[in-house]
Design a protein around this motif. Structure first.
Motif, short mmCIF file in Angstrom:
data_model
loop_
_atom_site.label_atom_id
_atom_site.label_comp_id
_atom_site.label_asym_id
_atom_site.label_seq_id
_atom_site.Cartn_x
_atom_site.Cartn_y
_atom_site.Cartn_z
N PHE A 1 4.59 -68.62 -20.67
CA PHE A 1 5.15 -68.52 -19.33
C PHE A 1 5.09 -67.07 -18.89
O PHE A 1 5.30 -66.15 -19.68
N LEU A 2 4.81 -66.84 -17.60
CA LEU A 2 4.80 -65.49 -17.03
C LEU A 2 5.71 -65.45 -15.81
O LEU A 2 5.79 -66.41 -15.04
N ALA A 3 6.38 -64.31 -15.63
CA ALA A 3 7.12 -64.05 -14.40
C ALA A 3 6.87 -62.60 -14.02
O ALA A 3 6.74 -61.73 -14.89
N TYR A 4 6.75 -62.34 -12.72
CA TYR A 4 6.44 -60.99 -12.24
C TYR A 4 7.03 -60.83 -10.84
O TYR A 4 7.21 -61.79 -10.10
N SER A 5 7.35 -59.59 -10.50
CA SER A 5 7.87 -59.32 -9.16
C SER A 5 6.73 -59.14 -8.17
O SER A 5 6.91 -59.32 -6.96
N VAL A 6 5.55 -58.76 -8.67
CA VAL A 6 4.36 -58.59 -7.84
C VAL A 6 3.23 -59.41 -8.44
O VAL A 6 2.90 -59.24 -9.62
N ARG A 7 2.64 -60.29 -7.65
CA ARG A 7 1.55 -61.12 -8.15
C ARG A 7 0.36 -60.22 -8.53
O ARG A 7 0.00 -59.32 -7.77
N PRO A 8 -0.25 -60.46 -9.69
CA PRO A 8 -1.37 -59.61 -10.12
C PRO A 8 -2.51 -59.60 -9.11
O PRO A 8 -2.83 -60.64 -8.51
#
Length: 418
Positions: A41-48
């Motif tokens: 699972f991945l979570a990020y504040s800015v989409r790559p």
């Protein structure tokens, strides 16, 4: 993360909360996932900005994940561990941990600790040519051979190609059935000698063979279920052209990969291989008990013949030769079919991150867009839900510096979000 993987074999789940996955972790993670598959699972504040070649079970924007209205009731979890990575210090007592962070020893250690801008590559020194494991020792092996990059050496008997390849496999303990398809301009190859040993022939022209090879990879994958052990081998100097499709397959299926090339690549690929050879060294290896076919046996073809330009197939070498001489149109490939990159999924074009790595620098290359006609479509892995992942162990690695708790969000409730 590497230590946790060593201690917790699948089925298990990893979650990474960070904006740095593409730039710092993905090269190693891709290789680790090819060896041992975990739900990711991945979570990020800015989409790559780049499309990462990691196969994930689920991804979220950080704020959307925290604001999920289906959040579970707040649960207080005891026994959280507190670590200071600068000092290699750990404690389960918050008061003691805070005291450590305010201590002189901690401040001194942080002052002298070297700050590394790049993560150390933990898989860069992994060896090649591993002995076969019991699971793969008798697995079927599919070989795709690019004769433009790796031709038959001058003076070499073409009938030795297949037994030489099989002898190299057996040296490593692989004895499963082998199928070989040779892509090249077969107006100028020893058709009789190749086909007499069961090598399938695929006629193509330079720049087109990879598109046809990608289509054959797709068909082969459809015939090999994800949980069936199988081995892919690519003989080419340009495997990177189809590498994005291959790495997806290697992450999502029980496949191993072999490579052969005419010269050793100057930079290490994110493709994880179980064996690699230099092409001429592979052909020069001992044939052990293998013997060449007699002249009478070699007159009978046991292979299929394909014209990849015209979609013409036959089991007759005479019909195939007649086809190649009948019409020149199949020797002229339309420009739209000339490609330099096979993308793993259809849809909007996105800049793709090439994770080639050369020990000195981590390269990011924007790869050429492929047309939807040339897209390598793969069977999509079913998304793993949080509920399914909860059946096994789950480790969450949260990069708080890059993905902090929003100022207007109550920090004490984030663990209840699902």
């Amino acid at each position: 993360m590497v230590e946790w993987r060593d201690q917790n074999p699948p089925p298990a789940t990893m979650m990474i909360i960070s904006n740095q996955v593409g730039s710092q972790f993905s090269w190693d993670l891709v290789r680790l996932q090819q060896r041992t598959l975990y739900n990711l699972f991945l979570a990020y504040s800015v989409r790559p900005v780049f499309s990462i070649v990691l196969s994930t079970s689920q991804e979220w924007r950080w704020k959307e994940l925290l604001q999920n209205k289906r959040s579970a009731p707040l649960v207080v979890v005891q026994g959280a561990k507190l670590y200071c990575k600068s000092c290699n210090y750990g404690s389960q007592r918050l008061k003691k941990f805070r005291k450590h962070l305010s201590s002189y020893n901690h401040a001194r250690e942080e002052g002298v600790t070297t700050v590394y801008t790049n993560v150390e590559r933990v898989t860069a020194d992994w060896g090649r040519n591993y002995k076969a494991t019991p699971e793969f020792a008798t697995a079927k092996i599919q070989v795709w051979w690019d004769m433009f990059d790796c031709p038959i050496p001058q003076g070499y008997d073409a009938r030795q190609v297949r037994p030489s390849i099989e002898a190299a496999f057996k040296e490593l303990g692989y004895s499963g059935p082998v199928s070989i398809t040779a892509y090249g301009d077969h107006k100028h190859t020893p058709l009789q000698a190749l086909s007499s040993t069961g090598v399938h022939v695929a006629h193509a022209v330079p720049g087109v063979e990879y598109k046809r090879m990608a289509g054959d990879v797709r068909e082969w994958h459809a015939d090999n279920p994800p949980q069936t052990a199988a081995i892919m081998m690519v003989i080419s100097d340009n495997v990177d052209i189809i590498s994005i499709g291959l790495v997806k397959l290697l992450q999502e299926n029980k496949y191993n990969l072999f490579l052969a090339y005419s010269f050793r690549p100057y930079q290490m690929s994110y493709l994880l291989t179980s064996a690699e050879w230099l092409w001429e060294s592979l052909l020069a290896g001992p044939l052990t008990k293998h013997s060449l076919l007699s002249e009478s046996e070699s007159s009978v073809s046991t292979a299929m013949f394909h014209c990849k330009l015209c979609r013409f197939d036959t089991i007759s070498i005479d019909n195939f030769r007649a086809h190649l001489l009948s019409d020149e149109k199949h020797a002229q490939e339309v420009n739209s079919d000339m490609i330099t990159e096979i993308k793993p999924e259809s849809g909007e074009y996105r800049r793709t991150l090439n994770l080639s790595y050369d020990r000195q620098a981590f390269h990011y290359n924007s790869l050429v867009k492929a047309s939807k006609k040339t897209t390598l479509l793969l069977q999509k892995k079913e998304k793993t839900t949080l509920q399914q992942a909860a059946q096994g162990k789950t480790a969450v690695y949260w990069d708080y510096e890059n993905v902090p708790v929003p100022y207007d969000f109550p920090a004490e409730t984030f663990t209840s979000t699902s």
